[in-house]
Scaffold this motif. Structure first.
Motif, PDB file in Angstrom:
ATOM      1  N   LYS A  51     -95.965   7.571  10.991  1.00 60.39           N
ATOM      2  CA  LYS A  51     -96.397   6.185  11.174  1.00 60.39           C
ATOM      3  C   LYS A  51     -96.597   5.337   9.924  1.00 60.39           C
ATOM      4  O   LYS A  51     -95.900   4.197   9.870  1.00 60.39           O
ATOM      5  CB  LYS A  51     -97.516   6.336  12.046  1.00 60.39           C
ATOM      6  CG  LYS A  51     -97.457   7.052  13.260  1.00 60.39           C
ATOM      7  CD  LYS A  51     -98.837   7.162  13.931  1.00 60.39           C
ATOM      8  CE  LYS A  51    -100.056   8.266  13.346  1.00 60.39           C
ATOM      9  NZ  LYS A  51     -99.678   9.816  13.269  1.00 60.39           N
ATOM     10  N   THR A  53     -95.245   6.211   7.042  1.00 59.03           N
ATOM     11  CA  THR A  53     -93.978   5.981   6.347  1.00 59.03           C
ATOM     12  C   THR A  53     -93.534   4.756   7.020  1.00 59.03           C
ATOM     13  O   THR A  53     -92.472   4.085   6.349  1.00 59.03           O
ATOM     14  CB  THR A  53     -93.160   7.314   6.574  1.00 59.03           C
ATOM     15  OG1 THR A  53     -94.145   8.392   5.836  1.00 59.03           O
ATOM     16  CG2 THR A  53     -91.888   7.436   5.665  1.00 59.03           C
ATOM     17  N   HIS A 198    -105.189   5.685  14.938  1.00 65.67           N
ATOM     18  CA  HIS A 198    -105.272   7.086  15.261  1.00 65.67           C
ATOM     19  C   HIS A 198    -106.088   7.146  16.563  1.00 65.67           C
ATOM     20  O   HIS A 198    -106.324   8.266  17.237  1.00 65.67           O
ATOM     21  CB  HIS A 198    -106.209   8.140  14.266  1.00 65.67           C
ATOM     22  CG  HIS A 198    -105.306   8.483  13.365  1.00 65.67           C
ATOM     23  ND1 HIS A 198    -105.227   8.359  12.076  1.00 65.67           N
ATOM     24  CD2 HIS A 198    -104.301   9.401  13.343  1.00 65.67           C
ATOM     25  CE1 HIS A 198    -104.404   9.072  11.315  1.00 65.67           C
ATOM     26  NE2 HIS A 198    -103.864   9.612  12.192  1.00 65.67           N
ATOM     27  N   ARG A 216     -91.650  15.169  14.018  1.00 61.60           N
ATOM     28  CA  ARG A 216     -90.438  15.092  13.301  1.00 61.60           C
ATOM     29  C   ARG A 216     -89.401  16.092  13.700  1.00 61.60           C
ATOM     30  O   ARG A 216     -89.613  16.908  14.137  1.00 61.60           O
ATOM     31  CB  ARG A 216     -90.836  15.256  11.810  1.00 61.60           C
ATOM     32  CG  ARG A 216     -92.107  14.452  11.201  1.00 61.60           C
ATOM     33  CD  ARG A 216     -92.603  15.012   9.911  1.00 61.60           C
ATOM     34  NE  ARG A 216     -91.512  15.240   9.253  1.00 61.60           N
ATOM     35  CZ  ARG A 216     -91.627  15.683   7.761  1.00 61.60           C
ATOM     36  NH1 ARG A 216     -92.832  15.822   7.410  1.00 61.60           N
ATOM     37  NH2 ARG A 216     -90.850  16.016   6.868  1.00 61.60           N
TER      38      ARG A 216
HETATM   39  N1  LIG Z   1     -94.448  10.477  -0.864  1.00 63.61           N
HETATM   40  C1  LIG Z   1     -94.389  11.680  -0.043  1.00 63.61           C
HETATM   41  N2  LIG Z   1     -93.909  12.797  -0.510  1.00 63.61           N
HETATM   42  C2  LIG Z   1     -93.608  13.766   0.340  1.00 63.61           C
HETATM   43  N3  LIG Z   1     -93.769  14.037   1.594  1.00 63.61           N
HETATM   44  C3  LIG Z   1     -94.497  12.909   2.078  1.00 63.61           C
HETATM   45  C4  LIG Z   1     -94.710  11.690   1.252  1.00 63.61           C
HETATM   46  N4  LIG Z   1     -95.075  10.932   1.998  1.00 63.61           N
HETATM   47  C5  LIG Z   1     -95.413  11.385   3.419  1.00 63.61           C
HETATM   48  N5  LIG Z   1     -94.803  12.605   3.326  1.00 63.61           N
HETATM   49  C6  LIG Z   1     -94.698  13.485   4.482  1.00 63.61           C
HETATM   50  O1  LIG Z   1     -93.889  12.818   5.503  1.00 63.61           O
HETATM   51  C7  LIG Z   1     -94.644  13.127   6.826  1.00 63.61           C
HETATM   52  C8  LIG Z   1     -94.812  11.538   7.572  1.00 63.61           C
HETATM   53  O2  LIG Z   1     -96.161  11.205   6.777  1.00 63.61           O
HETATM   54  P1  LIG Z   1     -96.965   9.733   7.135  1.00 63.61           P
HETATM   55  O3  LIG Z   1     -97.872   9.676   6.347  1.00 63.61           O
HETATM   56  O4  LIG Z   1     -96.071   8.689   7.330  1.00 63.61           O
HETATM   57  O5  LIG Z   1     -97.162  10.398   8.844  1.00 63.61           O
HETATM   58  P2  LIG Z   1     -98.526   9.835   9.771  1.00 63.61           P
HETATM   59  O6  LIG Z   1     -97.920   9.804  10.942  1.00 63.61           O
HETATM   60  O7  LIG Z   1     -98.875   8.317   9.289  1.00 63.61           O
HETATM   61  O8  LIG Z   1     -99.523  10.830   9.274  1.00 63.61           O
HETATM   62  P3  LIG Z   1    -101.088  10.594   9.680  1.00 63.61           P
HETATM   63  O9  LIG Z   1    -101.108  10.551  11.088  1.00 63.61           O
HETATM   64  O10 LIG Z   1    -101.627  11.962   9.410  1.00 63.61           O
HETATM   65  O11 LIG Z   1    -101.641   9.618   9.139  1.00 63.61           O
HETATM   66  C9  LIG Z   1     -95.831  13.817   6.493  1.00 63.61           C
HETATM   67  O12 LIG Z   1     -95.238  15.228   7.029  1.00 63.61           O
HETATM   68  C10 LIG Z   1     -96.057  13.955   5.200  1.00 63.61           C
HETATM   69  O13 LIG Z   1     -96.523  14.932   4.554  1.00 63.61           O
END
Ligand SMILES: Nc1ncnc2c1ncn2[C@@H]1O[C@H](COP(=O)(O)OP(=O)(O)OP(=O)(O)O)[C@@H](O)[C@H]1O
Length: 264
Positions: A51, A53, A198, A216
């Motif tokens: 999300k 990302t 969240h 993913r």
């Molecule tokens: N800079 C980075 N380097 C390596 N892996 C990353 C990086 N940023 C994110 N990830 C990985 O990519 C995936 C998506 O991360 P992201 O933070 O976008 O998820 P999210 O849905 O926002 O997570 P959450 O619900 O925990 O906040 C995760 O597995 C995270 O560990």
């Protein structure tokens, strides 16, 4: 010639064939999304599904590996964006007074002083600010600091606003206050907004549309309109339509977490 009475609500944001991987692990591999101008889109999904990302790429803070993200055909570098980070403690410049934090992006835009002050006053009125903006961030409560972050993001009059967990570090009472203020202002300004939260209730309560993501590599598990009347209050949370939507979203979420298809 006069324009149409009702502005067409064509796609403000268009994502096509988006690809992103970290360390060879795909997060997005061929992801498409359209967001209409003025819509508040909440993005909800399992932990780590991507999300943040997604909105970081959409905001131009993170490069994409492939595909396009366009705003009426424009690259994000040509679009005015506002961004509110989850952690308000790290988001504000601690050496600047609250008002200077809000003025900062406007100064960078090169706006005249008079316009900057007018916008600060407008934002103060919009958000009914009663605390002293001459204070430094450390002199303000968490809710006040996050409010300053929101005001700073809106000061540039963004075409698109990104909110990454804007309330998660706040207590419940402050969250309810800030949520009510924010929905009021966003609906009045009509700014296209992407919100990551969240909190499922919060996502539904604030959104025109709710995008549910899978694990993913991330795809869309469900894409729901939220046709509830505005303003949404605490009473909205117990309305039948709200409860039915929440029930559906929970079923989709549970299926997404378990990695199984959603029952129709
Ligand atoms: N800079 C980075 N380097 C390596 N892996 C990353 C990086 N940023 C994110 N990830 C990985 O990519 C995936 C998506 O991360 P992201 O933070 O976008 O998820 P999210 O849905 O926002 O997570 P959450 O619900 O925990 O906040 C995760 O597995 C995270 O560990």
């Amino acid at each position: 010639m006069e324009g149409p009475a009702i502005a067409p609500r064509e796609a403000a944001m268009s994502i096509r064939g988006l690809r992103k991987a970290f360390g060879g692990q795909p997060v997005y591999s061929g992801f498409d999304l359209d967001v209409r101008r003025g819509d508040i889109l909440a993005i909800f999904g399992p932990n780590g599904c991507g999300k943040s990302t997604l909105i970081n790429m959409a905001a131009g803070l993170l490069p994409v590996d492939g595909g396009t993200i366009l705003y009426d055909g424009r690259d994000v570098r040509d679009v005015r964006v506002g961004y509110v980070f989850q952690n308000y403690r790290e988001a504000l410049f601690p050496w600047m007074r609250a008002a200077d934090n809000i003025r900062y992006p406007m100064r960078r835009m090169g706006l005249p002083k008079r316009e900057i002050e007018a916008r600060v006053e407008r934002l103060k009125a919009e958000f009914r600010v009663r605390f002293d903006l001459a204070r430094y961030p450390y002199e303000l409560s968490g809710g006040q600091q996050q409010l300053v972050s929101v005001m700073r993001a809106l000061a540039v009059e963004p075409e698109v606003l990104f909110l990454d967990e804007p309330f998660s570090a706040l207590d419940f009472e402050t969250t309810l206050d800030l949520r009510a203020l924010l929905q009021d202002v966003l609906k009045r300004l009509g700014v296209t907004t992407l919100l990551v939260s969240h909190d499922l209730e919060e996502s539904i309560a604030l959104a025109d549309r709710l995008l549910m993501l899978t694990r993913r590599p991330t795809t869309v598990a469900d894409d729901l309109a939220v046709p509830l009347a505005w303003p949404r209050t605490s009473a909205t949370l117990s309305e039948l339509d709200f409860v039915a939507l929440k029930r559906r979203c929970l079923a989709v979420f549970e299926a997404a977490v378990a990695g199984r298809p959603v029952a129709a």
